[in-house]
Motif scaffolding. Structure first.
Motif, mmCIF file in Angstrom:
data_model
loop_
_atom_site.group_PDB
_atom_site.id
_atom_site.type_symbol
_atom_site.label_atom_id
_atom_site.label_comp_id
_atom_site.label_asym_id
_atom_site.label_seq_id
_atom_site.Cartn_x
_atom_site.Cartn_y
_atom_site.Cartn_z
ATOM 1 N N CYS B 29 0.849 -1.201 0.000
ATOM 2 C CA CYS B 29 0.000 0.000 0.000
ATOM 3 C C CYS B 29 0.877 1.240 0.000
ATOM 4 O O CYS B 29 1.714 1.430 0.871
ATOM 5 C CB CYS B 29 -0.903 0.016 1.232
ATOM 6 S SG CYS B 29 -1.737 1.604 1.451
ATOM 7 N N TYR B 30 0.697 2.089 -1.023
ATOM 8 C CA TYR B 30 1.485 3.341 -1.066
ATOM 9 C C TYR B 30 0.611 4.560 -0.770
ATOM 10 O O TYR B 30 0.905 5.656 -1.175
ATOM 11 C CB TYR B 30 2.292 3.469 -2.357
ATOM 12 C CG TYR B 30 1.536 3.383 -3.678
ATOM 13 C CD1 TYR B 30 0.186 3.718 -3.790
ATOM 14 C CD2 TYR B 30 2.214 2.982 -4.834
ATOM 15 C CE1 TYR B 30 -0.467 3.651 -4.997
ATOM 16 C CE2 TYR B 30 1.560 2.916 -6.059
ATOM 17 C CZ TYR B 30 0.210 3.247 -6.129
ATOM 18 O OH TYR B 30 -0.434 3.177 -7.341
ATOM 19 N N GLN B 31 -0.528 4.316 -0.129
ATOM 20 C CA GLN B 31 -1.361 5.404 0.389
ATOM 21 C C GLN B 31 -1.890 6.351 -0.687
ATOM 22 O O GLN B 31 -1.893 7.561 -0.520
ATOM 23 C CB GLN B 31 -0.565 6.193 1.454
ATOM 24 C CG GLN B 31 -0.391 5.433 2.747
ATOM 25 C CD GLN B 31 -1.709 5.282 3.513
ATOM 26 O OE1 GLN B 31 -2.301 6.258 3.931
ATOM 27 N NE2 GLN B 31 -2.168 4.050 3.653
ATOM 28 N N CYS B 32 -2.374 5.765 -1.792
ATOM 29 C CA CYS B 32 -2.944 6.614 -2.846
ATOM 30 C C CYS B 32 -4.319 7.143 -2.453
ATOM 31 O O CYS B 32 -4.789 8.145 -2.981
ATOM 32 C CB CYS B 32 -3.051 5.838 -4.152
ATOM 33 S SG CYS B 32 -4.297 4.532 -4.091
ATOM 34 N N GLY B 33 -5.000 6.434 -1.530
ATOM 35 C CA GLY B 33 -6.297 6.902 -1.060
ATOM 36 C C GLY B 33 -7.471 6.473 -1.925
ATOM 37 O O GLY B 33 -8.611 6.855 -1.679
ATOM 38 N N ASN B 34 -7.213 5.657 -2.941
ATOM 39 C CA ASN B 34 -8.289 5.189 -3.816
ATOM 40 C C ASN B 34 -9.359 4.435 -3.055
ATOM 41 O O ASN B 34 -10.555 4.578 -3.324
ATOM 42 C CB ASN B 34 -7.703 4.237 -4.873
ATOM 43 C CG ASN B 34 -7.963 4.727 -6.272
ATOM 44 O OD1 ASN B 34 -8.627 5.739 -6.474
ATOM 45 N ND2 ASN B 34 -7.441 4.011 -7.243
ATOM 46 N N CYS B 35 -8.941 3.609 -2.102
ATOM 47 C CA CYS B 35 -9.905 2.810 -1.349
ATOM 48 C C CYS B 35 -10.845 3.717 -0.566
ATOM 49 O O CYS B 35 -12.064 3.537 -0.578
ATOM 50 C CB CYS B 35 -9.195 1.811 -0.443
ATOM 51 S SG CYS B 35 -7.868 2.480 0.547
ATOM 52 N N SER B 50 -8.039 3.733 4.059
ATOM 53 C CA SER B 50 -6.615 3.863 3.684
ATOM 54 C C SER B 50 -5.752 4.070 4.935
ATOM 55 O O SER B 50 -4.616 3.608 5.007
ATOM 56 C CB SER B 50 -6.405 5.005 2.689
ATOM 57 O OG SER B 50 -6.963 6.193 3.181
ATOM 58 N N MET B 53 -5.133 0.801 6.543
ATOM 59 C CA MET B 53 -3.999 0.155 5.873
ATOM 60 C C MET B 53 -2.667 0.698 6.401
ATOM 61 O O MET B 53 -1.731 -0.041 6.672
ATOM 62 C CB MET B 53 -4.076 0.383 4.363
ATOM 63 C CG MET B 53 -5.203 -0.355 3.679
ATOM 64 S SD MET B 53 -5.079 -2.147 3.854
ATOM 65 C CE MET B 53 -3.632 -2.478 2.858
ATOM 66 N N CYS B 83 -8.102 -0.945 -5.839
ATOM 67 C CA CYS B 83 -6.730 -0.719 -5.374
ATOM 68 C C CYS B 83 -5.745 -0.938 -6.526
ATOM 69 O O CYS B 83 -5.739 -1.996 -7.145
ATOM 70 C CB CYS B 83 -6.392 -1.686 -4.231
ATOM 71 S SG CYS B 83 -4.656 -1.604 -3.753
ATOM 72 N N PRO B 84 -4.911 0.069 -6.827
ATOM 73 C CA PRO B 84 -3.993 -0.074 -7.969
ATOM 74 C C PRO B 84 -2.917 -1.128 -7.722
ATOM 75 O O PRO B 84 -2.283 -1.586 -8.668
ATOM 76 C CB PRO B 84 -3.373 1.320 -8.102
ATOM 77 C CG PRO B 84 -3.505 1.930 -6.747
ATOM 78 C CD PRO B 84 -4.778 1.374 -6.170
ATOM 79 N N ASN B 85 -2.728 -1.506 -6.468
ATOM 80 C CA ASN B 85 -1.687 -2.492 -6.168
ATOM 81 C C ASN B 85 -2.251 -3.884 -5.894
ATOM 82 O O ASN B 85 -1.575 -4.741 -5.329
ATOM 83 C CB ASN B 85 -0.843 -2.001 -4.995
ATOM 84 C CG ASN B 85 -0.101 -0.738 -5.360
ATOM 85 O OD1 ASN B 85 0.361 -0.612 -6.488
ATOM 86 N ND2 ASN B 85 -0.025 0.205 -4.452
ATOM 87 N N ILE B 87 -4.301 -5.068 -3.832
ATOM 88 C CA ILE B 87 -4.415 -5.554 -2.454
ATOM 89 C C ILE B 87 -5.887 -5.856 -2.194
ATOM 90 O O ILE B 87 -6.756 -5.059 -2.537
ATOM 91 C CB ILE B 87 -3.932 -4.489 -1.440
ATOM 92 C CG1 ILE B 87 -2.513 -4.025 -1.793
ATOM 93 C CG2 ILE B 87 -3.982 -5.031 -0.013
ATOM 94 C CD1 ILE B 87 -2.045 -2.827 -0.980
ATOM 95 N N VAL B 89 -8.160 -5.377 0.002
ATOM 96 C CA VAL B 89 -8.329 -4.548 1.202
ATOM 97 C C VAL B 89 -9.509 -5.040 2.046
ATOM 98 O O VAL B 89 -9.422 -5.119 3.273
ATOM 99 C CB VAL B 89 -8.551 -3.063 0.819
ATOM 100 C CG1 VAL B 89 -8.510 -2.178 2.051
ATOM 101 C CG2 VAL B 89 -7.502 -2.604 -0.184
#
Ligand code: SF4
Ligand code: SF4
Lengths: 314, 185
Positions: B29-35, B50, B53, B83-85, B87, B89
């Motif tokens: 998780c790189y904390q993009c905030g999408n979730c 987020s 996470m 989630c772009p990665n 995950i 969640v």
């Protein structure tokens, strides 16, 4: 057409009886053969997976094991919540270790990997909107403006559900359009309605369902059409609570898509269960009939206009 | 504002446990905030998803297991899907609930009570008995008036049965619960 092992789900025996009876009637009319999974049990729904994934999969898997004896093309269910539990169980059991753990909890182990689908998927893919349109060339739902609402988990997550588009599903849109309905581009198709929090936290359901009803009303919908017992209950039975939360009185009928297909096919009222809906569906059906009458009148007038000049000339 | 010293209070064992049970790599998780952007429940969460996470990454066990968010997540799968990665969640939220249950944290008592009552009904009858579920829930929480205004709407529809739908294999279903509990010990 193949035969399917049918999993009705608990709500079909109670709060979503009309979904259950209209689903059976529509499947019969469209030649989709259902065999009930004998002595099926509850899949555990949301509560089970919030306790443990093994328990949740075992409750779902008991039914998959029973379905194996039926030798059907797939296990199918009308309820997205059951669908998710059954599909997640199959998905996780592709791991041998996990499957062994699940089987330890069961009397009858799961041997095969049975495909699981929603009834909607079968109607959209195996029957297809084209076939439905051919059966009903007179477009019985013309003039009915619908906001199609799929709910959050029918198509998500896509790796597990493997059906339609996860942001903009179209299966129900296409079936409704095949019947002549005017399907509106509903932007909240896959937003959550508040799920099973209606009892413990009805403030949440009132707010989230209120947002959905507002969006549908703003689009000018005559009705919402759903494929989920929980969504239907939240939007229909709790529409008064949603109205209070939004400070605006909604009066928007909420149909099951099978009720509308059934209506178009001329399924008897007793099986459609329109009288079981809380918000009176007449509101939408009257609007539809008015639109159809208006269209007929317009066409008649055009026809008359075409004839009049000739008549004059003669 | 609550200040969290992530070095002083980082529980590495907790991070490893969440990763193991969810089969997800929380460090992705790189904390993009999408979730959080797509989560319909942020308005009732005490910690947005987020941040949940981020707190898992920082090993903040106590803070997470005692939060409300994990009981209010509806598993709508929006976060997982977006989630772009890649995950899962929602599964992490589920795993946090499992841990909270095991360790006796309950930030939303009525939610837990509703779920437990539901499962008791399944264990007893093999299928859920809606009317019985409501009656038991009301008795346990003492919230008698909770949905009273819905009574006149739903009762005349004849949809709620006053009798459970017992199945032949109800003992087999009860066995699943029993074996599961034995396995837990
Ligand atoms: S969407 Fe994924 S990467 Fe982005 S904050 Fe959420 S969990 Fe982290
Ligand atoms: S699954 Fe839970 S955390 Fe994720 S978006 Fe839905 S409600 Fe929010």
């Amino acid at each position: 057409m193949s035969t399917y092992a049918y999993y009705p789900g608990c709500s079909g025996l109670g709060t979503s009886q009309e979904y259950e009876s209209s689903t059976r009637a529509v499947c019969r009319a469209l030649g989709v053969k259902l065999i009930d999974i004998p002595d099926w049990s509850c899949c555990g729904s949301t509560p089970a997976h919030t306790v443990d994934h093994l328990l949740s999969s075992a409750l779902a898997a008991r039914n998959l094991a029973l379905a194996e004896d039926l030798d059907a093309a797939a296990v199918i269910t009308p309820c997205p919540s059951c669908l998710t539990n059954l599909k997640v169980a199959v998905h996780r059991m592709s791991d041998r270790e996990f499957r062994m753990q699940v089987n330890k909890l069961l009397d009858k182990p799961v041997d095969r990997s049975t495909p699981v689908k929603s009834v909607l998927q079968v109607l959209a893919e195996d029957v297809g909107p084209e076939a439905v349109a051919e059966m009903l060339p007179h477009k019985p739902l013309a003039g009915l403006k619908l906001a199609p609402y799929y709910g959050c988990i029918m198509n998500r997550p896509p790796e597990v559900m493997q059906f339609d588009d996860h942001e903009n599903p179209m299966a129900m849109d296409n079936l409704m359009a095949a019947l002549g309905a005017e399907v509106l581009p509903f932007p909240l198709k896959v937003e959550c309605c508040g799920a099973s929090y209606g009892v413990a936290r009805k403030d949440i359901v009132a707010k989230l369902s209120g947002k959905l009803l507002q969006a549908a009303e703003d689009l000018g919908a005559h009705a919402v059409v759903t494929a989920c017992p929980l969504c239907q209950m939240n939007l229909d039975l709790r529409q008064g609570q949603a109205s209070s939360a939004m400070g605006h009185k909604f009066q928007l009928p909420v149909f099951y898509y099978t009720q509308l297909i059934g209506l178009a096919l001329g399924v008897p009222q007793s099986e459609l269960g329109l009288s079981k809906l809380c918000v009176n569906p007449r509101l939408a059906l009257d609007a539809m009939h008015a639109a159809q009458a208006e269209k007929r009148e317009l066409e008649a007038r055009k026809e008359a206009d075409k004839k009049t000049p000739k008549a004059k000339a003669a | 504002m609550e200040v969290v010293d992530i070095h002083a209070s980082c529980d590495h064992e907790f991070i490893a446990k969440v990763e193991e049970e969810s089969e997800q790599k929380v460090r992705l998780c790189y904390q993009c905030g999408n979730c959080t952007a797509g989560c319909p429940y942020t308005f009732v969460y005490d910690i947005p998803v987020s941040q949940v996470m981020r707190l898992v990454q920082a090993g903040q066990k106590e803070r997470l297991l005692s939060c409300k968010s994990i009981w209010l997540c509806a598993t709508c799968e929006s976060c997982t899907t977006r989630c772009p990665n890649e995950i899962d969640v929602a599964r992490i939220m589920d795993v946090l609930r499992h841990m909270a249950r095991r360790e006796g944290y309950v930030a939303e008592k009525n939610v837990k009570m509703f779920w437990d009552t539901f499962l008791d009904s399944v264990e007893k009858h093999g299928r859920v008995f809606e009317m019985g579920l409501l009656a038991t829930y009301v008795a346990k929480t003492g919230r008698f008036w909770t949905d009273m205004e819905l009574g006149p709407k739903i009762l005349p529809k004849g949809k709620l049965s006053f009798k459970p739908h017992e199945i032949q294999g109800k003992d087999k279903v009860a066995e699943i619960f029993k074996r599961f509990r034995e396995m837990q010990q």
